[in-house]
Every structure is written in C-alpha cells, then in structure tokens.
Motif scaffolding. Structure first.
Motif, mmCIF file in Angstrom:
data_model
loop_
_atom_site.group_PDB
_atom_site.id
_atom_site.type_symbol
_atom_site.label_atom_id
_atom_site.label_comp_id
_atom_site.label_asym_id
_atom_site.label_seq_id
_atom_site.Cartn_x
_atom_site.Cartn_y
_atom_site.Cartn_z
ATOM 1 N N ASP A 26 74.507 -64.023 9.353
ATOM 2 C CA ASP A 26 75.599 -64.993 9.484
ATOM 3 C C ASP A 26 76.758 -64.196 10.063
ATOM 4 O O ASP A 26 77.393 -63.403 9.357
ATOM 5 N N ALA A 27 77.026 -64.388 11.354
ATOM 6 C CA ALA A 27 77.994 -63.538 12.071
ATOM 7 C C ALA A 27 79.445 -63.915 11.783
ATOM 8 O O ALA A 27 80.364 -63.155 12.104
ATOM 9 N N THR A 28 79.671 -65.091 11.198
ATOM 10 C CA THR A 28 81.040 -65.567 10.925
ATOM 11 C C THR A 28 81.042 -66.283 9.567
ATOM 12 O O THR A 28 80.926 -67.506 9.496
ATOM 13 N N VAL A 29 81.182 -65.526 8.520
ATOM 14 C CA VAL A 29 81.019 -66.073 7.159
ATOM 15 C C VAL A 29 82.007 -67.189 6.823
ATOM 16 O O VAL A 29 81.641 -68.217 6.256
ATOM 17 N N GLY A 30 83.290 -66.978 7.143
ATOM 18 C CA GLY A 30 84.305 -67.988 6.823
ATOM 19 C C GLY A 30 84.295 -68.311 5.337
ATOM 20 O O GLY A 30 84.300 -67.425 4.483
ATOM 21 N N ASN A 31 84.247 -69.601 5.026
ATOM 22 C CA ASN A 31 84.252 -70.005 3.616
ATOM 23 C C ASN A 31 82.869 -69.955 2.972
ATOM 24 O O ASN A 31 82.703 -70.403 1.832
ATOM 25 N N GLY A 32 81.886 -69.461 3.708
ATOM 26 C CA GLY A 32 80.584 -69.167 3.108
ATOM 27 C C GLY A 32 79.604 -70.329 3.046
ATOM 28 O O GLY A 32 78.519 -70.180 2.477
ATOM 29 N N HIS A 33 79.945 -71.456 3.669
ATOM 30 C CA HIS A 33 79.045 -72.616 3.555
ATOM 31 C C HIS A 33 77.688 -72.352 4.198
ATOM 32 O O HIS A 33 76.651 -72.750 3.660
ATOM 33 N N ASP A 34 77.698 -71.679 5.347
ATOM 34 C CA ASP A 34 76.424 -71.412 6.028
ATOM 35 C C ASP A 34 75.609 -70.361 5.265
ATOM 36 O O ASP A 34 74.399 -70.480 5.128
ATOM 37 N N THR A 35 76.291 -69.343 4.756
ATOM 38 C CA THR A 35 75.595 -68.311 3.970
ATOM 39 C C THR A 35 74.939 -68.947 2.744
ATOM 40 O O THR A 35 73.778 -68.667 2.422
ATOM 41 N N PHE A 48 78.771 -61.365 7.930
ATOM 42 C CA PHE A 48 79.915 -60.605 8.459
ATOM 43 C C PHE A 48 81.183 -61.459 8.546
ATOM 44 O O PHE A 48 81.136 -62.616 8.952
ATOM 45 N N ASP A 49 82.297 -60.848 8.216
ATOM 46 C CA ASP A 49 83.596 -61.444 8.555
ATOM 47 C C ASP A 49 84.623 -60.323 8.591
ATOM 48 O O ASP A 49 84.455 -59.300 7.924
ATOM 49 N N ILE A 50 85.687 -60.552 9.381
ATOM 50 C CA ILE A 50 86.733 -59.525 9.489
ATOM 51 C C ILE A 50 87.858 -59.785 8.496
ATOM 52 O O ILE A 50 88.777 -58.981 8.390
ATOM 53 N N GLN A 51 87.802 -60.919 7.782
ATOM 54 C CA GLN A 51 88.903 -61.258 6.871
ATOM 55 C C GLN A 51 88.473 -61.135 5.413
ATOM 56 O O GLN A 51 87.483 -61.762 4.989
ATOM 57 N N LYS A 52 89.282 -60.388 4.639
ATOM 58 C CA LYS A 52 89.007 -60.204 3.214
ATOM 59 C C LYS A 52 89.011 -61.558 2.491
ATOM 60 O O LYS A 52 88.187 -61.805 1.616
ATOM 61 N N ASP A 75 83.330 -56.391 8.440
ATOM 62 C CA ASP A 75 83.322 -55.694 9.734
ATOM 63 C C ASP A 75 83.116 -56.756 10.814
ATOM 64 O O ASP A 75 82.614 -57.847 10.531
ATOM 65 N N SER A 76 83.480 -56.400 12.028
ATOM 66 C CA SER A 76 83.246 -57.327 13.135
ATOM 67 C C SER A 76 81.747 -57.422 13.418
ATOM 68 O O SER A 76 81.032 -56.408 13.362
ATOM 69 N N HIS A 77 81.294 -58.622 13.763
ATOM 70 C CA HIS A 77 79.860 -58.792 14.030
ATOM 71 C C HIS A 77 79.374 -57.920 15.199
ATOM 72 O O HIS A 77 78.177 -57.660 15.311
ATOM 73 N N GLU A 78 80.301 -57.446 16.045
ATOM 74 C CA GLU A 78 79.847 -56.609 17.165
ATOM 75 C C GLU A 78 79.209 -55.302 16.678
ATOM 76 O O GLU A 78 78.470 -54.654 17.415
ATOM 77 N N PHE A 92 76.393 -68.276 14.452
ATOM 78 C CA PHE A 92 77.842 -68.148 14.654
ATOM 79 C C PHE A 92 78.460 -69.532 14.464
ATOM 80 O O PHE A 92 77.923 -70.518 14.965
ATOM 81 N N ASN A 93 79.576 -69.565 13.759
ATOM 82 C CA ASN A 93 80.385 -70.780 13.664
ATOM 83 C C ASN A 93 81.758 -70.323 14.151
ATOM 84 O O ASN A 93 82.483 -69.657 13.415
ATOM 85 N N LEU A 94 82.054 -70.626 15.407
ATOM 86 C CA LEU A 94 83.205 -70.002 16.070
ATOM 87 C C LEU A 94 84.537 -70.597 15.611
ATOM 88 O O LEU A 94 84.584 -71.626 14.950
ATOM 89 N N GLY A 95 85.617 -69.910 16.003
ATOM 90 C CA GLY A 95 86.950 -70.441 15.718
ATOM 91 C C GLY A 95 87.631 -69.696 14.590
ATOM 92 O O GLY A 95 87.377 -68.521 14.369
ATOM 93 N N TYR A 96 88.515 -70.409 13.889
ATOM 94 C CA TYR A 96 89.322 -69.788 12.829
ATOM 95 C C TYR A 96 88.852 -70.252 11.455
ATOM 96 O O TYR A 96 88.166 -71.271 11.321
ATOM 97 N N LEU A 97 89.257 -69.484 10.465
ATOM 98 C CA LEU A 97 88.887 -69.792 9.076
ATOM 99 C C LEU A 97 89.587 -71.086 8.637
ATOM 100 O O LEU A 97 90.822 -71.139 8.640
HETATM 101 C C1 LIG Z 1 84.986 -71.195 11.715
HETATM 102 S S1 LIG Z 1 85.026 -69.840 10.610
HETATM 103 C C2 LIG Z 1 83.350 -69.813 10.022
HETATM 104 C C3 LIG Z 1 82.993 -70.934 9.064
HETATM 105 C C4 LIG Z 1 81.826 -70.576 8.186
HETATM 106 N N1 LIG Z 1 80.594 -70.416 8.911
HETATM 107 C C5 LIG Z 1 81.637 -71.469 6.978
HETATM 108 O O1 LIG Z 1 80.497 -71.860 6.668
HETATM 109 O O2 LIG Z 1 82.642 -71.737 6.315
HETATM 110 C C6 LIG Z 1 85.070 -68.441 11.692
HETATM 111 C C7 LIG Z 1 85.162 -67.102 10.967
HETATM 112 O O3 LIG Z 1 84.859 -66.074 11.910
HETATM 113 C C8 LIG Z 1 85.583 -64.928 11.500
HETATM 114 N N2 LIG Z 1 85.615 -63.955 12.620
HETATM 115 C C9 LIG Z 1 86.418 -63.941 13.718
HETATM 116 N N3 LIG Z 1 86.103 -62.903 14.516
HETATM 117 C C10 LIG Z 1 85.088 -62.237 13.914
HETATM 118 C C11 LIG Z 1 84.342 -61.067 14.241
HETATM 119 N N4 LIG Z 1 84.566 -60.381 15.371
HETATM 120 N N5 LIG Z 1 83.363 -60.671 13.383
HETATM 121 C C12 LIG Z 1 83.108 -61.363 12.244
HETATM 122 N N6 LIG Z 1 83.789 -62.483 11.880
HETATM 123 C C13 LIG Z 1 84.770 -62.915 12.698
HETATM 124 C C14 LIG Z 1 86.934 -65.455 11.090
HETATM 125 O O4 LIG Z 1 87.594 -64.527 10.262
HETATM 126 C C15 LIG Z 1 86.532 -66.774 10.387
HETATM 127 O O5 LIG Z 1 86.442 -66.575 9.002
#
Ligand SMILES: C[S@@+](CC[C@H](N)C(=O)[O-])C[C@H]1O[C@@H](n2cnc3c(N)ncnc32)[C@H](O)[C@@H]1O
Length: 185
Positions: A26-35, A48-52, A75-78, A92-97
């Motif tokens: 899960d390259a963009t964890v966010g609020n964890g719904h996909d995980t 992975f997520d870059i935000q604590k 860490d960044s998914h890269e 990936f679920n793109l965009g902002y948290l």
């Molecule tokens: C739209 S949210 C994801 C929603 C999530 N999938 C869910 O189920 O709630 C996008 C997340 O990607 C994270 N993000 C942005 N750039 C990132 C990167 N380079 N590596 C990992 N996460 C990243 C953001 O911090 C944000 O939490």
C-alpha cells in the motif's frame, strides 16, 4: 448509485485479483482504509506514508482490528525496494490525506518514478492499481503526467485498464490498473 462507487470498485478488483499467499504494497496509507481492507485477504501488507499522522492513525486501526500482517513504514514509496522486493501488487490512492494538510500530496515525479521501478519488480501476473483524483490542481498535473508516462509502456509487456465515470461533471476519481503480461527482454 453508491456514494463511493470508484473506491468500492477498486476494492472489488483487489479482492478478485488477490489471494491469501500474496504480498502487497500500500504505497499511500493515508487513513488506513485500504490497508485495513487488504490485510485479511493477503499474507502481508507493506504500507508506506510520509506523514506520522497517517501512520499513527493506521497503527490504531491495526491494533483495534488485531492485524498481525501489516508493516507500517514511514518513508516515501520511492524507497520501497529497501523494505520489500517480492510482491504481487501495489496500490496507490493519490492526493492528500483526507482531513490533513492539503499541501502534502503525492507528486507526479515521485509517483511515476516509483511506478516505473515497481513495474520492474512485479512478477508476471502482478499489477499496480492507482486511484487518481483530478479535483485539485496537483491531482490534475499528476493525472496528465501519468497518462503521458503510461502511453510509453510496452504494450506487449503491460496491459493498462482505466475505469472512470465519464458523464459526471464533478471531477470524480478514476482507477488505473497496470497488469504485467510478460517480462521484458
Ligand atoms: C489520498 S491519501 C491515501 C488514502 C488512503 N489510501 C486511505 O485508505 O485512507 C494519500 C496519502 O499519500 C501520502 N503520500 C504522499 N506522498 C507520498 C510518498 N512519496 N510516499 C508515501 N506516501 C505518500 C500522503 O501523506 C497521504 O497520506
């Protein structure tokens, strides 16, 4: 129509294509719904997520649902290959948290770099699923750049599918799925 038809469809597709022995990123964890959705369906989720803030929230979800097969990585998914190199799929679920800082978003440069590298690691039969949002400025840029990048993929090696709601005028998200059909020569 269901309120989150695109997100529900994304989950339906994941449930269809994944099974209990699969490892998923899960390259963009966010609020964890996909995980949370993935965890009971597969053998392990590297998340992975870059935000604590995102990881703290998801850690609580993991504990309350007693999930033992999720590794949360700040860490960044890269940099995914530092942590996992053998996996069936990445999402990936793109965009902002949602509910977080709207200035911290995924970026086309990092997303494409990561997708490119993940495609090399994917086994034949593996896939990357991306939910793309065009309702904000950075999202539009990311969507355009992804389109340009995916056009360059070898069609013998990869099949790209797009699922969208073409007649809605409120810029709904859409799904991209890249399936690996065969290894590169
Ligand atoms: C739209 S949210 C994801 C929603 C999530 N999938 C869910 O189920 O709630 C996008 C997340 O990607 C994270 N993000 C942005 N750039 C990132 C990167 N380079 N590596 C990992 N996460 C990243 C953001 O911090 C944000 O939490």
């Amino acid at each position: 129509m269901k309120q989150h038809l695109i997100l529900e469809t994304a989950h339906l597709l994941l449930a269809h294509h994944l099974s209990e022995n699969d490892v998923v990123i899960d390259a963009t964890v966010g609020n964890g719904h996909d995980t949370l959705f993935l965890s009971p369906k597969v053998s392990h989720v590297y998340a992975f997520d870059i935000q604590k803030q995102a990881l703290d929230h998801t850690q609580k979800l993991i504990e309350s649902h007693q999930l033992s097969n999720v590794t949360l990585i700040m860490d960044s998914h890269e940099h995914f290959a530092k942590y996992v190199t053998a996996f069936k799929a990445a999402i990936f679920n793109l965009g902002y948290l949602p509910g977080g800082d709207k200035d911290i978003t995924t970026t086309s440069e990092t997303t494409i770099k990561t997708v490119q590298s993940m495609l090399e690691h994917l086994p034949v039969g593996g896939f990357i699923q991306i939910v793309v949002y065009t309702g904000h400025e950075q999202g539009k840029i990311e969507s355009d750049h992804l389109k340009d990048y995916l056009r360059t993929l070898c069609i013998e090696q990869f099949k790209v599918m797009k699922i969208e709601l073409p007649y809605q005028d409120n810029q709904p998200p859409y799904i991209l799925i890249i399936h690996k059909k065969k290894d590169g020569s």
